[in-house]
Design a protein around this motif. Structure first.
Motif, PDB file in Angstrom:
ATOM      1  N   GLN A  13       0.851  -1.194   0.000  1.00 17.50           N
ATOM      2  CA  GLN A  13       0.000   0.000   0.000  1.00 17.50           C
ATOM      3  C   GLN A  13       0.888   1.246   0.000  1.00 17.50           C
ATOM      4  N   HIS A  14       0.461   2.275  -0.740  1.00 18.08           N
ATOM      5  CA  HIS A  14       1.246   3.510  -0.710  1.00 18.08           C
ATOM      6  C   HIS A  14       1.022   4.236   0.616  1.00 18.08           C
ATOM      7  N   VAL A  15       2.066   4.887   1.094  1.00 21.47           N
ATOM      8  CA  VAL A  15       2.003   5.549   2.402  1.00 21.47           C
ATOM      9  C   VAL A  15       0.865   6.570   2.476  1.00 21.47           C
ATOM     10  N   LEU A  16       0.571   7.256   1.370  1.00 17.36           N
ATOM     11  CA  LEU A  16      -0.480   8.278   1.416  1.00 17.36           C
ATOM     12  C   LEU A  16      -1.864   7.654   1.589  1.00 17.36           C
ATOM     13  N   ASP A  17      -2.067   6.453   1.043  1.00 16.98           N
ATOM     14  CA  ASP A  17      -3.354   5.768   1.261  1.00 16.98           C
ATOM     15  C   ASP A  17      -3.499   5.375   2.722  1.00 16.98           C
TER      16      ASP A  17
ATOM     17  N   ARG B  76      -6.450   5.038  -3.176  1.00 18.53           N
ATOM     18  CA  ARG B  76      -6.486   5.803  -4.428  1.00 18.53           C
ATOM     19  C   ARG B  76      -5.441   5.280  -5.410  1.00 18.53           C
ATOM     20  N   LEU B  77      -4.416   4.623  -4.895  1.00 19.84           N
ATOM     21  CA  LEU B  77      -3.361   4.085  -5.766  1.00 19.84           C
ATOM     22  C   LEU B  77      -3.438   2.558  -5.747  1.00 19.84           C
TER      23      LEU B  77
ATOM     24  N   ILE C  72       2.021  14.572  -2.850  1.00 23.06           N
ATOM     25  CA  ILE C  72       0.868  14.819  -1.968  1.00 23.06           C
ATOM     26  C   ILE C  72      -0.203  15.606  -2.736  1.00 23.06           C
ATOM     27  N   THR C  73       0.238  16.606  -3.489  1.00 16.62           N
ATOM     28  CA  THR C  73      -0.701  17.430  -4.261  1.00 16.62           C
ATOM     29  C   THR C  73      -1.395  16.589  -5.326  1.00 16.62           C
TER      30      THR C  73
ATOM     31  N   THR D  70      -5.705  15.050  -5.869  1.00 16.37           N
ATOM     32  CA  THR D  70      -6.571  15.211  -7.042  1.00 16.37           C
ATOM     33  C   THR D  70      -7.179  13.882  -7.486  1.00 16.37           C
ATOM     34  N   LEU D  71      -6.698  12.771  -6.930  1.00 13.66           N
ATOM     35  CA  LEU D  71      -7.174  11.459  -7.371  1.00 13.66           C
ATOM     36  C   LEU D  71      -8.482  11.095  -6.683  1.00 13.66           C
TER      37      LEU D  71
END
Ligand code: NAD
Length: 344
Positions: A216-220, A304-305, A335-336, A340-341
């Protein structure tokens, strides 16, 4: 909001600091010094921190003073000894940091009236691993073969017990899987090993190429932590009744270590290779997957990813930093873009 992050100098903590400050929040932190070359250091994350406190969570006085001095609105507790292999070489520090350190944090949270909510970070490794195909759900039994997993299961039980025994401001536990992203410098983790090896043109040794993990991506992952925190702060009754939350990707992201390495090598472009060493290694789980249905349905959380994008974003981050883009800019740019996703 003013957040206090324990572990703000670490991999997830640095991303979380950048994410929250980018949203306009104030962030303070309590951690040990950053590792050389970490995102916190090379990404100038410290410049964004309101109160940057360096101290050991194994000291109750240190933790109490840090929370009293900062008086945050909410606490994300991430500080830990987070590595399985390190836990075999230093089980005492692992247990003292993860168990008593967390006890100190939870106890201090209860004593500081400004704190409206807190999220305690454990891991997918808290579950008693029976190599089941379907993901673990929050009510599955906990366990822990290695000292790290056992320490985190203890942490998890401790926090659950505290919530029942000393109800105060809303608290919840977040369990996530194998998180990847740019700027991780932890030893013996797959992505840092691959990115370092590929950057230096050296062959990467994979210990468990057949092991399956929920990548998993860290931002998710961090988006899940934040959603949970927001619902705790608003005291959403449906969320308050559930103490533990899984934030893992769907089955499409359950991939072997070898599959991650193959995709990363392909995306890297220039020569990149891996092999399997002959010596044996301490036990690590073969199959580990999470079921995040509760977070998806009740919190509205979703990745999102997808798997390929999570690997791609990590490779892209490293390649852009290698090409001269400064790590702060590379991280803020992702992050930006992430904001948007839409959810997958
Ligand atoms: N990265 C992953 O794939 C993953 C997966 C599941 C769970 N987790 C959990 O997420 C959290 C963050 O992990 P990470 O990957 O950012 O780890 P990391 O090693 O990059 O960061 C650890 C942070 O904890 C701090 N810390 C360690 N010992 C401390 C002590 N005694 N006193 C004060 N601070 C201390 C460090 O200074 C650092 O800021 C941990 O709780 C970890 O168990 C991580």
């Amino acid at each position: 909001m003013h957040y206090l992050i324990t572990g703000h100098t670490g991999f997830k903590g640095a991303w979380l600091t950048l994410m929250l400050t980018q949203q306009g929040h104030q962030v303070s932190g309590l951690s040990l010094d950053p590792e050389p070359g970490s995102l916190y250091e090379v990404g100038d994350v410290g410049e964004l921190i309101h109160k940057d406190i360096r101290g050991d969570i194994r000291s109750a006085d240190t933790v109490r003073a840090a929370l009293e001095t900062t008086s945050p609105d909410a606490v994300f507790h991430l500080a830990a000894q987070p590595l399985v292999r390190e836990s075999y070489s230093d089980p005492r520090t692992t247990v003292e940091t993860n168990v008593m350190g967390t006890f100190n944090v939870i106890e201090a949270i209860s004593a500081v009236p400004s704190i409206q909510a807190s999220v305690i970070i454990t891991t997918d490794k808290v579950y008693r691993n029976v190599n089941q195909i379907q993901g673990y759900i929050e009510s599955d039994p906990l366990g822990g073969h290695d000292p790290y997993s056992a320490s985190k299961a203890m942490t998890d039980i401790l926090a659950q017990s505290w919530m029942l025994s000393f109800p105060g401001s809303p608290m919840a536990i977040a369990r996530a899987g194998n998180v990847i992203g740019g700027g991780d410098v932890c030893q013996d983790r797959l992505m840092p090993d691959l990115m370092n090896g590929f950057s230096q043109g050296s062959e990467v040794l994979l210990r468990y190429p057949e092991a399956v993990r929920p990548w998993q991506h860290v931002l998710d992952c961090l988006t899940g932590y934040q959603l949970l925190m927001q619902e705790l702060i608003t005291r959403n009754p449906m969320i308050l009744e559930q103490p533990t939350w899984n934030f893992g990707p769907g089955p499409a992201n359950f991939k072997t270590v070898g599959e991650v390495a193959d995709l990363a090598a392909k995306l890297w472009g220039s020569p990149a290779s891996w092999s399997v060493p002959t010596q044996t290694h301490p036990h690590e789980a073969e199959l580990l997957a999470l079921d995040a249905t509760a977070a998806r349905q009740k919190l509205g959380w979703a990745d999102r990813l997808d798997f390929s994008q999570a690997v791609e974003w990590t490779v892209e981050w490293t390649k852009s930093v290698n090409s001269g883009i400064d790590p702060h800019t590379a991280t803020i740019s992702q992050i930006t873009q992430f904001e948007t996703l839409v959810n997958q």
